[in-house]
Design a protein around this motif. Structure first.
Motif, mmCIF file in Angstrom:
data_model
loop_
_atom_site.group_PDB
_atom_site.id
_atom_site.type_symbol
_atom_site.label_atom_id
_atom_site.label_comp_id
_atom_site.label_asym_id
_atom_site.label_seq_id
_atom_site.Cartn_x
_atom_site.Cartn_y
_atom_site.Cartn_z
ATOM 1 N N LEU A 6 0.833 -1.212 0.000
ATOM 2 C CA LEU A 6 0.000 0.000 0.000
ATOM 3 C C LEU A 6 0.867 1.260 0.000
ATOM 4 O O LEU A 6 0.500 2.274 -0.573
ATOM 5 N N GLN A 7 2.036 1.169 0.632
ATOM 6 C CA GLN A 7 2.946 2.329 0.663
ATOM 7 C C GLN A 7 3.371 2.752 -0.739
ATOM 8 O O GLN A 7 3.690 3.903 -0.980
ATOM 9 N N ILE A 8 3.412 1.781 -1.657
ATOM 10 C CA ILE A 8 3.820 2.143 -3.020
ATOM 11 C C ILE A 8 2.595 2.197 -3.957
ATOM 12 O O ILE A 8 2.723 2.134 -5.171
ATOM 13 N N HIS A 9 1.411 2.308 -3.333
ATOM 14 C CA HIS A 9 0.154 2.542 -4.064
ATOM 15 C C HIS A 9 -0.236 1.412 -5.006
ATOM 16 O O HIS A 9 -0.688 1.653 -6.123
ATOM 17 N N VAL A 10 -0.040 0.181 -4.567
ATOM 18 C CA VAL A 10 -0.532 -0.952 -5.348
ATOM 19 C C VAL A 10 -2.042 -1.047 -5.088
ATOM 20 O O VAL A 10 -2.453 -1.094 -3.921
ATOM 21 N N PRO A 11 -2.885 -1.068 -6.131
ATOM 22 C CA PRO A 11 -4.323 -1.221 -5.880
ATOM 23 C C PRO A 11 -4.622 -2.599 -5.290
ATOM 24 O O PRO A 11 -3.956 -3.583 -5.634
ATOM 25 N N GLY A 12 -5.607 -2.651 -4.404
ATOM 26 C CA GLY A 12 -5.963 -3.911 -3.754
ATOM 27 C C GLY A 12 -6.230 -5.042 -4.736
ATOM 28 O O GLY A 12 -5.873 -6.198 -4.483
ATOM 29 N N ASN A 13 -6.821 -4.713 -5.870
ATOM 30 C CA ASN A 13 -7.183 -5.794 -6.807
ATOM 31 C C ASN A 13 -5.974 -6.368 -7.545
ATOM 32 O O ASN A 13 -6.126 -7.183 -8.438
ATOM 33 N N GLN A 14 -4.766 -5.914 -7.169
ATOM 34 C CA GLN A 14 -3.551 -6.559 -7.706
ATOM 35 C C GLN A 14 -2.816 -7.332 -6.613
ATOM 36 O O GLN A 14 -1.627 -7.623 -6.736
ATOM 37 N N ILE A 15 -3.538 -7.647 -5.538
ATOM 38 C CA ILE A 15 -2.887 -8.318 -4.399
ATOM 39 C C ILE A 15 -3.668 -9.583 -4.024
ATOM 40 O O ILE A 15 -4.895 -9.543 -3.901
ATOM 41 N N ILE A 16 -2.935 -10.682 -3.835
ATOM 42 C CA ILE A 16 -3.563 -11.895 -3.299
ATOM 43 C C ILE A 16 -2.848 -12.264 -1.993
ATOM 44 O O ILE A 16 -1.681 -11.911 -1.804
ATOM 45 N N PHE A 17 -3.566 -12.947 -1.114
ATOM 46 C CA PHE A 17 -3.079 -13.143 0.261
ATOM 47 C C PHE A 17 -3.031 -14.646 0.572
ATOM 48 O O PHE A 17 -4.067 -15.289 0.697
ATOM 49 N N SER A 18 -1.811 -15.198 0.677
ATOM 50 C CA SER A 18 -1.633 -16.612 1.030
ATOM 51 C C SER A 18 -1.192 -16.729 2.487
ATOM 52 O O SER A 18 -0.892 -15.718 3.130
ATOM 53 N N GLY A 19 -1.085 -17.973 2.969
ATOM 54 C CA GLY A 19 -0.538 -18.194 4.318
ATOM 55 C C GLY A 19 -1.487 -18.984 5.188
ATOM 56 O O GLY A 19 -2.697 -18.750 5.161
ATOM 57 N N VAL A 20 -0.912 -19.893 5.989
ATOM 58 C CA VAL A 20 -1.750 -20.795 6.805
ATOM 59 C C VAL A 20 -2.302 -20.149 8.068
ATOM 60 O O VAL A 20 -3.226 -20.675 8.666
ATOM 61 N N GLY A 21 -1.737 -19.019 8.471
ATOM 62 C CA GLY A 21 -2.116 -18.487 9.791
ATOM 63 C C GLY A 21 -2.508 -17.025 9.766
ATOM 64 O O GLY A 21 -1.993 -16.244 10.575
ATOM 65 N N LYS A 22 -3.422 -16.666 8.888
ATOM 66 C CA LYS A 22 -3.837 -15.247 8.821
ATOM 67 C C LYS A 22 -4.624 -14.898 10.085
ATOM 68 O O LYS A 22 -5.524 -15.646 10.499
#
Ligand SMILES: Cc1ncc(COP(=O)(O)O)c(C=O)c1O
Length: 420
Positions: free
Chosen positions: A92-108
């Motif tokens: 977000l600090q470099i202004h990436v729009p949310g719709n270009q981000i996916i979130f992986s990981g077993v322990g969110k």
């Protein structure tokens, strides 16, 4: 030298077109040194092969999360694969729009899920049914619909180091194949969940592509099951392409990799996602350290350098091999040496029993292929401030992209408690 972007010119090591010796005269060692030119070439190599296909690259932030590196990658049109709220914050600090981000990981955590929902990410890769219910609960409270992909564990051996294989049935990642259909059915019952697709990530530093093909073959059945319930929008085949660490090693380029899997990719109106990390930034970074002392103990030669395992932990953690070369080319007879750091641990080494030319104190060494899982895994162990990160721009200007930490940085979170 057969490493991308590295060559000796008049005996001086050049990286990304710039003399490394000159950089050591301006910046104190140890430091990480990156090349924008090499980074862009790695990305172009992917683009050359995917250009006529519906494949989207989602750079895996964990490999190297320096803001300037992320910004260059964002400018080249890649999306981002994150595994924590901190990585989302960086994007977000470099202004990436949310719709270009996916979130992986077993322990969110609940906070991380809420943070990602508020920033309207493309989807969560969910790794358990419990996580699915938690996302539903938070999305309901926020009155939004949460897009999700199911991460499946396909039980495939990626033929890599056991610590970086992630798609075997004994690994903690993903949902087992026998729960796949049930998870789809559960997702479809939840009002605040929108099921978009599925994917997997079987491991890292994969150089034998047969496991990649095996995973695609195995996916045919998962696709068939998914399509019974919903149109598949996203099929995410993870990251994991390996890079060259040894001089004599020949590894597939991103272009070779894509070309070899293309015949196995599903056709039709869907987006295939790739999550490369190491293969984008690994070869674009090296780590520079100075020899402080040379000593011979019981006939064993040690080069004691000013860098240590707290800066680059891969050799200590995985016994990983990194090529190490002098920044002034030497013709002297090779010696067998251990290259070690100042930390009070026997595991603080960069190389053991390595053949290197005889060197002098105050000379510099370059540790190659250090752009990925290097700085990001650093710590302050032994109260050592983390090193600086330096970038060689395409125009060959050199700029600092992370300052060396200070002694004050070491104590900042603690100092206010001294008088309590
Ligand atoms: C889910 C996921 N995607 C992508 C990656 C990136 O892998 P690599 O850096 O090997 O491409 C990882 C790394 O472990 C991962 O866990």
């Amino acid at each position: 030298m057969n490493f991308e972007g590295l060559e000796y010119k008049n005996t001086i090591l050049h990286f990304g077109g710039k003399s490394v010796l000159e950089i050591t005269q301006t910046f104190p060692t140890p430091f990480y040194l990156y090349s924008e030119e090499i980074l862009e070439k790695r990305i172009e190599s992917y683009y050359e092969a995917i250009k006529d296909h519906n494949i989207q690259l989602m750079y895996s932030v964990k490999a190297n999360s320096n803001l300037s590196i992320l910004k260059m990658i964002h400018k080249k049109g890649l999306g981002f694969d994150i595994v924590s709220g901190g990585e989302l914050f960086r994007c977000l600090q470099i202004h990436v729009p949310g719709n270009q981000i996916i979130f992986s990981g077993v322990g969110k955590t609940e906070e991380e899920i809420e943070f990602a929902l508020k920033n309207k990410i493309l989807f969560f890769s969910i790794e358990s049914q419990s996580e699915l219910y938690l996302i539903e609960k938070i999305a309901k409270r926020l009155q939004v619909v949460a897009p999700i992909n199911i991460r499946v564990n396909p039980d495939i051996n990626p033929k890599t180091h056991p610590y970086i294989s992630t798609g075997l049935k004994e690994n903690k990642f993903g949902i087992s194949a026998d729960q796949f259909e049930d998870t789809i059915q559960t997702a479809l019952t939840l009002k605040h969940i929108e099921l978009c697709g599925f994917g997997y990530h079987i491991g890292s530093q994969i150089t034998d592509l047969s496991s990649k093909i095996e995973a695609l073959e195995k996916s045919k059945n998962f696709i068939k099951i998914f399509n019974k319930y919903k149109k598949l929008q996203f099929f995410d085949i993870g990251g994991g392409l390996g890079i060259q660490y040894k001089k004599e090693e020949k590894v597939p380029s991103p272009k070779d990799f894509i070309e070899s899997i293309l015949p196995y990719l599903p056709k039709g109106d869907l987006t295939i996602l790739l999550e490369p990390g190491r293969s984008i930034i690994g070869p674009a970074g090296i780590y520079i350290s100075k020899i402080l002392y040379i000593k011979n103990n019981y006939g064993k030669l040690f080069y004691i350098v000013d860098g240590a395992m707290n800066d680059l932990i891969r050799p200590s953690l995985y016994n990983a091999y990194h090529e190490i070369i002098p920044i002034i080319e030497k013709q002297d007879l090779p010696q067998i040496v251990d290259i070690v750091g100042p930390i009070c641990e026997t595991s603080d080494f960069f190389a053991k029993n390595r053949l290197l030319p005889l060197m002098q104190e105050n000379e510099f060494l370059a540790i190659l292929s250090a752009g990925a899982y290097g700085f990001v895994m650093s710590s302050q162990y032994n109260s050592r401030p983390r090193p600086s990160e330096i970038l060689i721009k395409k125009n060959h200007q050199v700029q600092i992209i992370r300052e060396k930490e200070t002694y004050f940085d070491l104590i900042k979170p603690e100092i206010k408690f001294l008088n309590e």
